[in-house]
Motif scaffolding. Structure first.
Motif: not given
Length: 365
Positions: A266-267, A282-284, A321-326, A335-337
């Motif tokens: 599932g990754i 991790v992108e789901l 994921v972090s605010g700056t990354f988003s 889709s990512m954690i």
């Protein structure tokens, strides 16, 4: 998407840091003082507790710097005080062309500063900017502000320091990497000791003595002083942080390798990134990230940070994921954690991840 995480020191190198710090402590404290909770108040010798003065001397010596200062307000206030001692409202500072860490952005607004942006990943652009810049000070974040950041901190600091005063934001890097910004020539390094197993809300400024003395002069009141028991807690945290963080880095590498080998289904993709802390991204494939995070918490994972690697955090953290990354990568929001193993082993992290994905998939049926 390609990432360029900071290279972590080995457990052997981290052990040497632990030993060096303990050796430095013994050169400033006698045995009875070490086995105490420290003193309180504005001692006449330095307008702060003697234990705090000695702890600051230890930190300065450990990082081979002229001076160090413990401050209230964690890393955010350390950066704010450092900047405020070097600039006036209306001045320009040089920053990286990337999303600014939110608390640093607030500091810039509070101090009434203008910003000039240049891409620190492009050395020639920095060289050209330095020929014409009106900035007095540059601020450089040690960890990555965007996913494709690849600049070498030592190189960029050396270049900037030829013309400007340089403040480095060393949060999430101290005791994980060989040197801090000040050791590469920055005017001062700033970081939170709460992220290094220390007490809540205590930050540290390390580097140029003239700058730090100016900050002390403006922060003379008793209520702003870091008390002796807090200063000793800072040292205790710094002692144990490097080895713990080096183990964490090794676990991150193991998790990455095992996920690359498809040990968990599932990754879609997996990366190591210095997105604030060094983490696994991790992108789901087919389940929404918020649902996976929901079930990871039920399986024992921490759902959010406390101080980002503080003394309270030991189970693995599964988080958005972090605010700056988003802001930079909005397509990954659902889709990512990010996963930080903290004190956990790879088996624990992978078990929680696999079971959370299965539960999320069943929930969606």
């Amino acid at each position: 998407m390609k990432t360029y995480p900071l290279e972590s020191i080995s457990i052997k190198a981290a052990t040497k840091k632990q030993f060096a710090l303990v050796d430095t402590i013994t050169r400033h404290f006698n045995g009875y003082a070490i086995l105490s909770q420290g003193d309180l108040g504005v001692h006449p010798s330095g307008n702060r507790p003697v234990s705090t003065q000695k702890a600051e001397q230890v930190i300065a010596d450990f990082f081979n710097q002229e001076n160090a200062m413990l401050v209230r307000g964690a890393g955010t206030m350390a950066i704010r005080l450092a900047l405020s001692s070097m600039v006036e409202p209306g001045d320009t500072i040089l920053i990286h062309a990337a999303p600014i860490y939110p608390t640093t952005e607030t500091t810039i607004k509070m101090l009434g500063l203008k910003t000039e942006k240049v891409d620190f990943n492009q050395k020639k652009e920095v060289e050209e900017a330095l020929k014409t810049t009106k900035a007095k000070v540059a601020i450089v974040q040690y960890t990555r502000q965007k996913s494709d950041d690849s600049y070498n901190l030592g190189e960029i600091v050396s270049l900037l320091a030829e013309k400007l005063k340089v403040v480095t934001d060393d949060n999430y890097a101290v005791m994980k990497v060989p040197k801090i910004g000040a050791e590469y020539g920055a005017t001062v390094s700033c970081f939170s000791t709460f992220k290094l197993l220390g007490p809540e809300g205590i930050g540290c400024i390390v580097g140029d003595s003239e700058v730090i003395q100016a900050i002390r002069k403006e922060n003379y009141s008793g209520g702003l002083q870091v008390q002796g028991h807090e200063a000793l807690q800072v040292l205790r945290g710094l002692i144990y942080a490097p080895v713990a963080l080096a183990i964490e880095a090794e676990v991150i590498d193991e998790i990455y390798d095992r996920l690359q080998k498809k040990e968990v289904h599932g990754i879609k993709n997996v990366m190591i990134a210095s997105a604030q802390s060094k983490v696994i991204l991790v992108e789901l494939e087919d389940v929404p990230a918020p649902l996976v995070l929901k079930y990871a918490e039920q399986l024992g994972a921490a759902p959010h940070p406390v101080g980002a690697e503080s003394k309270y955090e030991f189970v693995p953290m599964f988080y958005r994921v972090s605010g700056t990354f988003s802001r930079e990568n909005p397509q990954y929001k659902d889709s990512m954690i990010r996963i930080n193993p903290l004190r956990a082993g790879a088996d624990t992290v992978l078990r929680i991840l696999e079971q959370a994905i299965i539960s999320a998939r069943e929930d969606g049926l």
